[in-house]
Design a protein around this motif. Structure first.
Motif, short mmCIF file in Angstrom:
data_model
loop_
_atom_site.label_atom_id
_atom_site.label_comp_id
_atom_site.label_asym_id
_atom_site.label_seq_id
_atom_site.Cartn_x
_atom_site.Cartn_y
_atom_site.Cartn_z
N GLY A 267 0.83 -1.20 0.00
CA GLY A 267 0.00 0.00 0.00
C GLY A 267 0.87 1.26 0.00
N PRO A 268 0.27 2.42 -0.25
CA PRO A 268 1.06 3.65 -0.26
C PRO A 268 1.52 4.02 1.16
CG PRO A 268 -1.28 4.12 -0.50
CD PRO A 268 -1.15 2.65 -0.49
N LEU A 269 2.63 4.72 1.22
CA LEU A 269 3.13 5.13 2.52
C LEU A 269 2.49 6.46 2.91
CD1 LEU A 269 6.96 4.37 2.17
CD2 LEU A 269 5.19 2.92 3.14
N GLY A 270 2.18 6.59 4.19
CA GLY A 270 1.53 7.82 4.66
C GLY A 270 2.53 8.79 5.27
N ARG A 271 1.97 9.87 5.87
CA ARG A 271 2.82 10.91 6.45
C ARG A 271 3.68 10.35 7.60
NH1 ARG A 271 -0.35 16.16 8.14
NH2 ARG A 271 -1.91 14.55 8.18
N GLY A 272 3.06 9.49 8.41
CA GLY A 272 3.77 8.91 9.55
C GLY A 272 4.98 8.11 9.11
N GLU A 273 4.81 7.33 8.05
CA GLU A 273 5.91 6.49 7.54
C GLU A 273 7.06 7.36 7.03
OE1 GLU A 273 2.73 5.72 6.75
OE2 GLU A 273 2.54 3.80 7.80
N TYR A 274 6.69 8.44 6.29
CA TYR A 274 7.73 9.32 5.75
C TYR A 274 8.48 10.03 6.87
CZ TYR A 274 6.08 8.49 1.03
OH TYR A 274 5.76 7.89 -0.15
N LEU A 275 7.73 10.40 7.89
CA LEU A 275 8.33 11.08 9.04
C LEU A 275 9.32 10.14 9.75
CD1 LEU A 275 8.01 13.80 10.58
CD2 LEU A 275 6.50 12.57 12.15
#
Lengths: 290, 320
Positions: A267-275
């Protein structure tokens, strides 16, 4: 009518734990083996932390594992006390926001920390690490360099053990393997997942064998007889493994397995994952200079 | 023997990942060819089997007990390639889920326990049991294979740990990773294995292999044994022997009286008395004035030929 109440000892959370793991000291080889098996099962089923509603538990497993790997690498690369200590503070903070707790983390990492600390004791003395003398104990001199070397080493090992433990505790086993499957070759991860499942089955067989032996043994028996029993049980487990491999293989083929392992698209990565990935890689790059 | 994270420098870890990557690739290809679709469950069950037998305590005289690594059993029963993959899977599971052994040091742990152990055990067992071995020779072969294999793994781990202060230290010389130099790390790893753990591994492996042979369980037994990898390895060692000529200084542990006196400050009485008592058949490998790399190679060839001949004669004698 008299009110029925539960006795106090039934309300507490399993106060005595598993007798094979906690409290009593294992004596014979059977008891020691049972203790080892019980400890594996106990470690394998610690999913309650992964199920808690913590910050790390919500992260996509692939991003989470990659981030932890960056932090491990950073801890391995750094030569700075300040840097390693700041990673320690970060891990402590993570243990709180993940609702795992510092005590649980410490308990999990403790064997590696204690082992390393004991192993490092001779390194503080001048006969291993010569340098400026600090204290003299019964003819043995503790050196400044020795003490610094030992403390830094123990700090680094503890740090890395705590990080690895936190990664495992905050990830469900199924997610763990799914996350790995997107980072490592599929064949390897599937084989690893199979291994994990088979370990649980074979441990059950081994426990049955050990308990059967224990329940039939009234008096202590000779070492030779005990060794023969050990060899026969191991050979039996091997036989069971090979038979099971055959059956599993046939089951896989009959269900259309062609030798290629496929995972569902990630699945796509969200803001939390990028952070998380940004913070972890920041520490990694920082470690190059410290 | 599981090296945790933080004991080895990242450079050392990278080297061992680099060494193991082609080994894993080659082993998985060999497995695919030998077992096709059966390979995946077989490897996983082989790994699970090793995981479980590592938790079984093996009773030894005196009321004590120890546990085996299992790499030798895997090598002998499943063959070297399957042994490599299965043992690597065991170590991966232990490192990932149970915190036994590090993630960064996984490559080094695999080199010691998943490569050296099964491969050495397999070939030693094969050489010992050449021809038609009886039960005694099978038992002794498995014991010798396991003893040598586990000590080889311990030796490798000792070297990996012992070189850390040399290759990774601060500007003022403080060790950044495992703090003990070779002269401490090596005996600390090797001696307990020579005296205790090696004996446990040997006895337990021999007993298990005896049962396995009796029950006709060996997966490897049905396959054709190839000695080619062993021969290639020996040939490579012989070819690389002249590299020793490039090295400067006296090899570690081969010091003469004078050098030892300089290093220790005194010469042990035993060395004082016995040094030079036996010169050998080819003293200094036959090096006289103008010694060449060729002489070095010839000495190595003679040595290895003698070993092969001794093993051959020994296996013939056993047959009778």
């Amino acid at each position: 009518m008299e009110k029925m109440t539960l006795p106090d000892w039934m309300k507490g959370p399993a106060p005595n734990g598993c007798p094979s793991v906690d409290g009593q000291k294992a004596r014979g080889f059977i008891e020691k083996s049972l203790k080892n098996f019980a400890s594996v099962l106990k470690k394998a089923f610690t999913a309650d932390y992964a199920a808690r509603d913590g910050a790390m538990q919500r992260l996509e497993p692939r991003a989470k594992l990659a981030g932890f790997f960056f932090l491990l690498l950073a801890a391995a690369l750094s030569e700075s006390w300040v840097f390693i200590f700041s990673l320690f503070v970060l891990t402590f903070g993570l243990s709180i926001i993940t609702k795992v707790g510092a005590a649980t983390l410490l308990k999990r990492a403790l064997p590696a920390v204690v082992f390393t600390a004991v192993l490092t004791i001779p390194a503080i003395f001048s006969f291993v690490t010569p340098g400026s003398p600090l204290v003299d104990i019964g003819g043995l001199t503790i050196t400044d360099e020795g003490l610094k070397t030992a403390l830094f080493f123990v700090l680094r090992v503890s740090m890395m053990a705590a990080l690895a433990s936190l990664a495992v505790l905050t990830t469900r086993q199924a997610d763990f393997f799914r996350g790995l499957g997107r980072l490592l070759p599929g064949f390897f991860v599937t084989a690893l997942f199979f291994t994990f499942k088979f370990v649980l089955i074979l441990v059950k067989t081994a426990i049955d064998a050990a308990l059967a032996r224990k329940s039939r043994t009234i008096d202590g028996q000779g070492v030779k007889e005990a060794q023969r029993w050990f060899a026969s049980r191991v050979a039996f487990i091997l036989k069971k493994s090979l038979n099971m491999a055959e059956e599993v293989s046939m089951a896989m083929v009959s269900r259309g397995f062609e030798g290629k392992v496929r995972f569902n698209p990630a699945g796509p990565l969200g803001r939390g994952e990028y952070l998380w990935l940004g913070a972890a890689s920041f520490f990694l790059f920082l470690s190059f200079g410290y | 023997m599981h090296i945790p994270d933080g004991y080895l420098s990242p450079g050392t870890c990278a080297v061992f990942y680099g060494v193991m990557a082609p080994v894993w690739y080659l082993a998985s290809k060999k497995m695919e060819k030998a077992f096709a679709l059966k390979g995946l469950p077989l490897m996983a069950l082989g790994a699970a089997f090793t995981f479980v037998i590592q938790m079984f305590n093996f009773p030894i005289p005196g009321g004590s007990s120890g546990h085996m690594v299992g790499g030798a059993v895997l090598g002998i029963v499943l063959g070297p390639w399957a042994g490599i993959i299965a043992m690597s899977l065991t170590l991966a599971l232990q490192a990932l889920l149970f915190g036994d052994g590090g993630l960064l040091s996984f490559g080094a742990n695999c080199f010691n326990m998943a490569l050296l152990m099964p491969v050495a055990a397999y070939f030693i067992f094969r050489v010992f049991t050449a021809g038609e071995p009886g039960r005694v020779r099978g038992f002794l072969g498995a014991a010798a294979a396991a003893y040598v294999a586990v000590n080889l793994a311990a030796l490798a781990a000792g070297i990996e740990l012992g070189i850390q202060p040399l290759i990774a230290h601060t500007m003022d010389g403080r060790a950044l990773y495992a703090p003990y130099p070779l002269h401490i790390a090596l005996p600390a790893m090797v001696l307990p294995h020579l005296v205790f753990f090696g004996v446990v591994e040997a006895l337990a492996t021999a007993l298990v292999v005896s049962y396995v042979l009796k029950m006709g369980l060996s997966v490897e037994a049905g396959q054709k044994t190839s000695y080619r990898p062993l021969l290639v390895f020996i040939a490579a060692l012989i070819v690389l022997v002249p590299l020793g000529l490039i090295a400067t200084g006296t090899p570690w542990g081969e010091w003469g009286k004078e050098e030892l006196g300089q290093l220790l400050g005194f010469v042990p009485s035993g060395i004082e008395r016995f040094e030079g008592a036996w010169k050998g058949i080819l003293p200094d490998y036959g090096q006289s004035e103008g010694a060449t790399a060729l002489l070095y190679v010839v000495s190595a060839l003679i040595g290895s030929a003698l070993v092969v001949a001794a093993v051959y004669v020994w296996s013939r004698l056993w047959k009778k």
